[in-house]
Design a protein around this motif. Structure first.
Motif, PDB file in Angstrom:
ATOM      1  N   GLU A 139       0.848  -1.186   0.000  1.00  0.00           N
ATOM      2  CA  GLU A 139       0.000   0.000   0.000  1.00  0.00           C
ATOM      3  C   GLU A 139       0.890   1.244   0.000  1.00  0.00           C
ATOM      4  O   GLU A 139       1.856   1.321   0.761  1.00  0.00           O
ATOM      5  CB  GLU A 139      -0.907   0.037   1.235  1.00  0.00           C
ATOM      6  N   ASN A 140       0.567   2.198  -0.899  1.00  0.00           N
ATOM      7  CA  ASN A 140       1.328   3.447  -0.908  1.00  0.00           C
ATOM      8  C   ASN A 140       0.759   4.409   0.133  1.00  0.00           C
ATOM      9  O   ASN A 140      -0.142   4.067   0.911  1.00  0.00           O
ATOM     10  CB  ASN A 140       1.347   4.063  -2.314  1.00  0.00           C
ATOM     11  N   GLN A 141       1.269   5.628   0.140  1.00  0.00           N
ATOM     12  CA  GLN A 141       0.849   6.614   1.139  1.00  0.00           C
ATOM     13  C   GLN A 141      -0.626   6.981   1.000  1.00  0.00           C
ATOM     14  O   GLN A 141      -1.243   7.459   1.955  1.00  0.00           O
ATOM     15  CB  GLN A 141       1.721   7.863   1.049  1.00  0.00           C
ATOM     16  N   GLU A 142      -1.180   6.769  -0.172  1.00  0.00           N
ATOM     17  CA  GLU A 142      -2.601   7.059  -0.388  1.00  0.00           C
ATOM     18  C   GLU A 142      -3.467   5.820  -0.156  1.00  0.00           C
ATOM     19  O   GLU A 142      -4.653   5.816  -0.490  1.00  0.00           O
ATOM     20  CB  GLU A 142      -2.806   7.579  -1.818  1.00  0.00           C
ATOM     21  N   HIS A 143      -2.856   4.776   0.411  1.00  0.00           N
ATOM     22  CA  HIS A 143      -3.548   3.521   0.719  1.00  0.00           C
ATOM     23  C   HIS A 143      -4.084   2.830  -0.532  1.00  0.00           C
ATOM     24  O   HIS A 143      -5.109   2.150  -0.505  1.00  0.00           O
ATOM     25  CB  HIS A 143      -4.679   3.755   1.726  1.00  0.00           C
ATOM     26  N   LYS A 144      -3.369   3.005  -1.629  1.00  0.00           N
ATOM     27  CA  LYS A 144      -3.689   2.310  -2.863  1.00  0.00           C
ATOM     28  C   LYS A 144      -2.604   1.267  -3.132  1.00  0.00           C
ATOM     29  O   LYS A 144      -1.456   1.436  -2.733  1.00  0.00           O
ATOM     30  CB  LYS A 144      -3.782   3.300  -4.021  1.00  0.00           C
ATOM     31  N   PRO A 145      -2.949   0.184  -3.831  1.00  0.00           N
ATOM     32  CA  PRO A 145      -1.958  -0.879  -4.041  1.00  0.00           C
ATOM     33  C   PRO A 145      -0.851  -0.487  -5.009  1.00  0.00           C
ATOM     34  O   PRO A 145      -1.098   0.125  -6.049  1.00  0.00           O
ATOM     35  CB  PRO A 145      -2.795  -2.035  -4.589  1.00  0.00           C
ATOM     36  N   ASP A 146       0.356  -0.818  -4.635  1.00  0.00           N
ATOM     37  CA  ASP A 146       1.520  -0.723  -5.502  1.00  0.00           C
ATOM     38  C   ASP A 146       2.064  -2.128  -5.704  1.00  0.00           C
ATOM     39  O   ASP A 146       1.879  -3.006  -4.848  1.00  0.00           O
ATOM     40  CB  ASP A 146       2.610   0.155  -4.879  1.00  0.00           C
ATOM     41  N   PHE A 147       2.762  -2.343  -6.798  1.00  0.00           N
ATOM     42  CA  PHE A 147       3.318  -3.657  -7.099  1.00  0.00           C
ATOM     43  C   PHE A 147       4.835  -3.550  -7.186  1.00  0.00           C
ATOM     44  O   PHE A 147       5.372  -2.832  -8.024  1.00  0.00           O
ATOM     45  CB  PHE A 147       2.744  -4.197  -8.408  1.00  0.00           C
ATOM     46  N   GLN A 148       5.513  -4.280  -6.302  1.00  0.00           N
ATOM     47  CA  GLN A 148       6.974  -4.280  -6.260  1.00  0.00           C
ATOM     48  C   GLN A 148       7.497  -5.578  -6.843  1.00  0.00           C
ATOM     49  O   GLN A 148       7.136  -6.667  -6.393  1.00  0.00           O
ATOM     50  CB  GLN A 148       7.454  -4.118  -4.818  1.00  0.00           C
TER      51      GLN A 148
END
Length: 400
Positions: A139-148
Motif C-alpha cells: 500500500e502506498n501513502q494514499e492507501h492504494k496498491p503498488d506492485f513491487q
C-alpha cells in the motif's frame, strides 16, 4: 449484508475436540463477505486460484479463474482475471472498499502469502503459460496498491504451495504446465533479509521424496523443537494425465535439511488435497476441506472409458459414458467439509468442525489475528463460490 448475516447464522456449525487434558477446541465456519456483482447486477460467479492476503485491516483478493458462461461439461471456456478487490475487515464482516484495481496480468493458481512487508504473489498461469514472475502487493501513502517486483522463480510454476518461517519464504511443488502434467518436487526458498544484496534470489533446497505434487497444503509449525515446513496431500499428474492422490504428510527440518514422513496416530489419512490450512498455537495445524481421492478416481475412470469408446468408434459406449460424465458433474456432492486439527507433537488428528454447506478448495487461506479467511474458491468441479468464509476457533478450559 442482511442476507449474508442470515447465511452466517445458518452456516455456523461446530464440533469440539479435547486436545489436552483441560483444553477443548472447537471450530466455527461462516460466511463473512461476498465478491461483488458485475455491472449488470449479476451475482458474482466466484473464482478459483486467486491471490489473497492482508495489509493492515484490509483483505486483498486478486485474479483467479472461472467459467462465467457454460460449465466445463457444457463446453465452457475457462476465463482468467486480473481484478484486484479490497475489503475492509470490520467486526464480523468484510466490506468492499474498491473493485477497480488491476493486477499486472490475468493470472490464477499462483501461491500467495501475507508478510510484514505486504502480500507476496508467486507464479501462476493464464490459459497458455505458467509464470515465473513474483511480485509484492504493497500500500502506498494514499492507501492504494503498488506492485513491487521481486526475484523471479527459477522455473515457471503453478499450483504450488507457499509458507514462511520468519524472513524465509518457501515454495513447494507445482507444475510448469497449465494442465499440471509435469507435477514437480520443487522446493525453493527466498530469504527476505537478503533484499538489496547480490544474494537476494530463490535458492533450491532438497526436493521432497517421492513423486512430484501439485495442490499440496503447506504450513510452517513447530515439531516440538523448532519451526519446520509441513506439507500434506496433493496429487501427481503424469504425462498421460493419470492422477495419483496423496493422503500423507511430510515435514522438512530447516536445520537438519532433511525430509521425514508425518504419520497421524491410528494411521489416519490427511484427506486434505487442494484444501487450506493454518498454524495455531505452538503445535497445532488446522485444516479446512479437501478433495477426496475417490471422487478424483471416479472422474478419471469415466474420462478414460469415454476416450477408449471414442478410439473404438463405439457409439453406444460413447453415449453411455457421456451420460455418466454429465451425471457425475451435475450430481457431484461437493468436496470435503471437515475442519481438522492436527497436533504435531502427539500426532493426533481430530475433527473439530464442519462447513454446513460447501467448503471451497483450490483457493487461499489468510490468517488474521485469531481467525482465518478462505477467499472464494471451487466448491464442485467447475463451480465456484462467490463467498469469503471465516474459520474461527473457540478454546475452553474445561477445568474452569
Amino acid at each position: 449484508m442482511n442476507r449474508i448475516l442470515l447465511i452466517m447464522a445458518i452456516l455456523t456449525y461446530t464440533f469440539s475436540s479435547k486436545v489436552a487434558d483441560t483444553l477443548q477446541i472447537r471450530a466455527n465456519a461462516n460466511i463473512c463477505g461476498e465478491l461483488p456483482a458485475d455491472l449488470s447486477g449479476q451475482k458474482a460467479e466466484g473464482v478459483a486460484g486467486a491471490f489473497s492476503g492482508i495489509i493492515g485491516n484490509h483483505l486483498f483478493v486478486g485474479g483467479g479463474a472461472n467459467f462465467p458462461g457454460k460449465k466445463p461439461w457444457e463446453g465452457g471456456i475457462k476465463q482468467f482475471h486480473d481484478q484486484l478487490l479490497v475489503f475492509k475487515i470490520e467486526d464480523d464482516s468484510l466490506l468492499l472498499e474498491d473493485k477497480d484495481y488491476k493486477l499486472p496480468e490475468q493470472v490464477a493458481y499462483g501461491a500467495s502469502i501475507t508478510l510484514p512487508g505486504g502480500i507476496l504473489c508467486v507464479g501462476g498461469n493464464d490459459s497458455e503459460k505458467c509464470f515465473s514472475k513474483v511480485f509484492m502487493i504493497k500500500e502506498n501513502q494514499e492507501h492504494k496498491p503498488d506492485f513491487q517486483s521481486m526475484p523471479d522463480l527459477p522455473v515457471p510454476l503453478s499450483f504450488a504451495s507457499a509458507t514462511a518461517i520468519n524472513n524465509v519464504v518457501y515454495i513447494i511443488g507445482g507444475s510448469s504446465s497449465v494442465d499440471g502434467t509435469d507435477s514437480g518436487n520443487h522446493f525453493f526458498q527466498l530469504d527476505l533479509s537478503k533484499s538489496g544484496t547480490s544474494e537476494f534470489g530463490w535458492q533450491s533446497l532438497p526436493a521432497f521424496p517421492g513423486k512430484g505434487r501439485i495442490y499440496t497444503v503447506a504450513v510452517a509449525q513447530s515439531n516440538g523443537e523448532r519451526a519446520c515446513v509441513y506439507i500434506f496431500g496433493g496429487r501427481n499428474v503424469n504425462s498421460s494425465k493419470e492422477i495419483t492422490v496423496f493422503t500423507d504428510g511430510l515435514v522438512y527440518d530447516p536445520v537438519e535439511k532433511t525430509w521425514s514422513p508425518v504419520i497421524a496416530a491410528d494411521s489416519a489419512d490427511f484427506t486434505v488435497m487442494a484444501g487450506t490450512a493454518f498454524a495455531e498455537g505452538s503445535n497445532h495445524i488446522v485444516f479446512a476441506g479437501g478433495v477426496p481421492g475417490t471422487l478424483v478416481e471416479k472422474e478419471q475412470n469415466i474420462t478414460k472409458k469415454l476416450a477408449e469408446s471414442v478410439k473404438r468408434n463405439d457409439a453406444a459406449g460413447i453415449a453411455d459414458y457421456q451420460r455418466l460424465k454429465l451425471k457425475y458433474f451435475t450430481e457431484h456432492p461437493g468436496f470435503l467439509r471437515d475442519i481438522l486439527l492436527f497436533d504435531t507433537e502427539t500426532k493426533q488428528l481430530t475433527r473439530i468442525g464442519t462447513f454446513e454447506t460447501h467448503c471451497p478448495v483450490t483457493t487461499n487461506l489468510v490468517k488474521y489475528r485469531n481467525e482465518a479467511f478462505i477467499t472464494s474458491g471451487e466448491i464442485k468441479p467447475g463451480v465456484r463460490s462467490p463467498y469469503i468464509y471465516k474459520v474461527s476457533l473457540e478454546k475452553t478450559d474445561i477445568d474452569k
